[in-house]
Every structure is written in C-alpha cells, then in structure tokens.
Design a protein around this motif. Structure first.
Motif, short mmCIF file in Angstrom:
data_model
loop_
_atom_site.label_atom_id
_atom_site.label_comp_id
_atom_site.label_asym_id
_atom_site.label_seq_id
_atom_site.Cartn_x
_atom_site.Cartn_y
_atom_site.Cartn_z
N HIS A 62 51.25 -47.70 22.03
CA HIS A 62 52.02 -48.22 20.90
C HIS A 62 52.20 -49.71 21.12
N HIS A 76 48.01 -42.76 25.31
CA HIS A 76 48.50 -42.99 23.94
C HIS A 76 49.33 -44.28 23.95
N ARG A 89 41.79 -41.22 23.85
CA ARG A 89 42.46 -42.52 23.82
C ARG A 89 43.05 -42.74 22.42
N LEU A 90 44.36 -42.74 22.34
CA LEU A 90 45.05 -42.75 21.05
C LEU A 90 45.90 -44.01 20.91
N HIS A 91 45.87 -44.59 19.73
CA HIS A 91 46.70 -45.78 19.47
C HIS A 91 47.46 -45.60 18.17
N THR A 92 48.78 -45.73 18.24
CA THR A 92 49.62 -45.69 17.05
C THR A 92 49.88 -47.10 16.55
N ARG A 119 51.92 -42.59 28.14
CA ARG A 119 52.41 -43.25 26.93
C ARG A 119 52.74 -44.69 27.32
N TYR A 142 46.34 -43.91 14.76
CA TYR A 142 47.37 -43.32 13.91
C TYR A 142 48.24 -44.39 13.26
N TYR A 146 47.93 -33.27 19.70
CA TYR A 146 47.48 -33.33 21.09
C TYR A 146 46.69 -32.07 21.45
N ILE A 201 44.91 -37.92 28.42
CA ILE A 201 45.23 -38.68 27.21
C ILE A 201 45.97 -39.96 27.59
N ILE A 255 49.47 -37.05 30.41
CA ILE A 255 49.47 -38.02 29.31
C ILE A 255 50.18 -39.28 29.76
#
Length: 388
Positions: free
Chosen positions: A89, A87, A109-112, A7, A144, A376, A85, A5
């Motif tokens: 921010h 992620h 592909r994650l975006h907070t 970050r 998110y 996750y 992943i 992952i």
C-alpha cells in the motif's frame, strides 16, 4: 503450515490506522509480517495487531539512493522469509515492495492503490511518477484500486492491462467498523466536557474537518470560505496535524486560523470519534483521495458531508442523500455548501438521517475483510498454493 503474507506500507501509521484490525483478522488465516519504516508506531502495530513487524526505512519523497537501499533491504527480507504473498500500500512501498518481491521470486504480488499523488503534479516530476506507477504495476501480479474512480483513472492512463485490475467489494481498503464508529459510544458527559474544553456552545453549528492540515486536502479553500460566512454560532473544528514540509498551508490561511475566533484547531487526535460526536457536518474539500476513511467515519457517526467531486468521495456521498458534492479548489462552492447546511434545515435533517445507514449498508468493515480473504484464497488456489 500457514502461507506467509507480507503487508508493506511506507510509514507505520498506514498499518496502524488505515488498516487497523485487518492485519489481526488476516493473521488468523496466514502468517502475517508487517513491514514499514521503523519507530514506536510500528511497535504499536506489533502489539495491537499481534503480528511480527520488520522495519525498513522508506522515504515519502523522491530519493533515489535511499530508495535503492530500501529495495535491497526488502529483497533480502523476502529471500529470507519466503512469503507466498507480498501486498503493498502507498506509492513508495508499492515500487519498493513490488520490484523487490518480483526479484525475490514471490509468486503473488499485490498492490492496493489508495490515492495517487501524481494527479496533482505536472511537468518533469509527473513523468517520473508516471514511470514509477507503471513500473510498480508491471512488477505486481494484481492491482487493486480502492475506488471505481481510481480504477477508471488507471484504465484511461493505460498504466496497466485491464486483466490485472480488480475492485474488491464496493471499494475502500479497510471498510468501517460501524459498532466502533457510532455516536452511541460517546456519552453526553464526554461530549459536554469536550465542548467546554473547546469553547463550543450547545447551540453552535459545528463544521468539522479531519485530516492532515495541508494544501491538497483543500484546507486553504475551507478556511477562506469559512471566514466569508456571516452567521452567529457557527464554528469550524480542524482535527489533524500541521505538516510544514511536504505541502504547507498558505501564510494567509495560518493567520486566519490563528485570528478567527470561530476556528478551533485541535491538532492530531488518536481518537477522532468525540470530535465527530460534537459536530454537525463534515467538510472535506480534498483535491485527491483513494477511498477516504474520514468520510466513512463521519457518516457512521451520523454526519452529512460536504465533499469535493473526486475519487472515493463521490462514491461514498450521493448528492442530496447523505451530503453534497462540490467542485475541487472552489472557495465559493465550499461557502455555498456550508450555507446550505446551516439554512436548509429540512435537507440537512434528511441527509443526517441517511448518513449512518448509507455507510453500514455498503462499507461495513467485516464485509471488506471477508472479500479480501476470499481474494487471497482464490489467488493461492489458482497458483496451486492453497495447501502449502
């Protein structure tokens, strides 16, 4: 072999402070790489979180050429490291991280979303930021928002489809470590020494603000409101750095801070807990937030809060229970709320008693971490990557 992952945040203080402890927790289950602009703070992340870090320079401003360089660097990193992943921010790390991850073929592909600067912008710049926001979400597989208010804002502006959005837990990017943020950990001796250093008397009623001393945190209104109060033994404690480049305070505000003997500017502090411990109430009249850690921290330290009616703040604070909610950019409202805290002792005591309990019940850090870990694992299972 653990799934990898990445970050990624724009500046390392976000990894070091806003996500403190989370990266170490996640690294027990995944191979974690922290990515941000370089410097000593990124090295602090490596040391304290026990993860690999990779510097990629990113600007917080709109800088197309530098942003393309950041995008290229991120793309090369993702092709080399092959994370399962990515992620992201913060806005700039979001657009850089999500687009680079999509181009590099990263499956998850994650975006907070933890605050949206575009909320305070109009005209041509707003159109640019709207486009960037939509492009970020388009490149992400999941988005998110870290508060219900941000979730609703994104839906109302149609930045992305509803099925991409999810609120994890009760909100917040990192929760709050309530054993660490507790008045019990700051001794009476520490409190007395700090009061003496700052010239605060034992009987003074202290309002505290913690955060960057900039316009969109409501500091201009806060200082003006405080200067209109006419009560003996009341102090305003400002804890945070002055920023003169992005959103500087008005000259009148700087003059008032300098001239008013009741205002104490303590500057940036690595550990804000002693400052909460010697205070009576938080004042946080910010224009925009995602899910502000400061309000949770203050509550865990038994402080009721005056907050503006914005995302996150109006979820953490319940009117009349653990604080009061006021309109944004309203000097009179700030002043009236401060007067209420000083004069209505029964209501103040009720809110103070509720403050810590209402944080521990909803935003304990481990609960937030466990919810993210579950997310996750669920995403990996859906992709058939949970046994990689």
């Amino acid at each position: 072999m653990k799934n990898r992952i990445v970050r990624i945040t724009t500046v390392p203080i976000s990894l070091r402070t806003l996500l403190k402890g989370q990266l170490k927790f996640i690294s027990h289950h995944f191979d974690v790489i922290g990515v941000s602009s370089g410097g000593s703070e990124l090295e602090d992340v490596r040391e304290h979180e026990g993860i690999r870090v990779v510097p990629i320079e990113m600007s917080r401003k709109i800088t197309p050429l530098k942003d393309l360089q950041s995008l290229w660097s991120a793309y090369r990193l993702f092709k080399k490291e092959k994370p399962t992943i990515v992620h992201s921010h913060t806005p700039k790390a979001g657009i850089v991280g999500m687009v680079a991850a999509k181009l590099a073929g990263v499956p998850i592909r994650l975006h907070t979303v933890a605050g949206m600067p575009l909320m305070e912008v109009t005209g041509g710049k707003r159109k640019i930021l709207d486009f960037v926001e939509r492009l970020t979400y388009s490149a992400a597989t999941k988005v998110y928002p870290n508060s219900k208010g941000l979730f609703d804002f994104i839906v109302s502006h149609q930045y992305t489809s509803l099925n991409k959005l999810k609120l994890i837990g009760n909100g917040s990017s990192n929760g709050i470590n309530t054993s660490q943020f507790s008045k019990e950990v700051i001794s009476e001796e520490q409190q007395n020494l700090l009061r003496n250093d700052l010239g605060i008397g034992n009987d003074d009623f202290v309002f505290v603000f913690v955060g960057r001393l900039v316009g969109d945190k409501g500091v201009n209104e806060l200082v003006k409101a405080f200067c209109q109060l006419n009560y003996p033994s009341v102090k305003l404690l400002l804890v945070g750095p002055l920023e003169s480049d992005l959103d500087p305070l008005h000259n009148d505000t700087l003059r008032r801070i300098d001239e008013n003997e009741g205002i104490i500017s303590a500057g940036f502090q690595k550990d804000v807990r002693p400052y909460f411990a010697i205070s009576n109430a938080l004042v946080f009249p910010s224009y925009r937030e995602g899910f502000p850690n400061v309000v949770m921290q203050a509550g865990a330290m038994e402080l009721p809060a005056i907050v503006s009616d914005i995302n996150g703040c109006n979820e953490i604070i319940i009117e009349g229970k653990n604080g009061t909610i006021i309109p944004v950019k309203n000097v009179d409202a700030v002043k009236d709320a401060m007067e209420m805290m000083i004069t209505d002792k029964e209501l103040y005591l009720k809110m103070k008693i509720n403050a810590r309990r209402m944080i521990t019940e909803r935003y304990e850090q481990q609960v937030v971490w466990d919810a993210l870990l579950t997310e996750y694992k669920s995403l990996l299972k859906d992709k058939g990557l949970d046994n990689v």
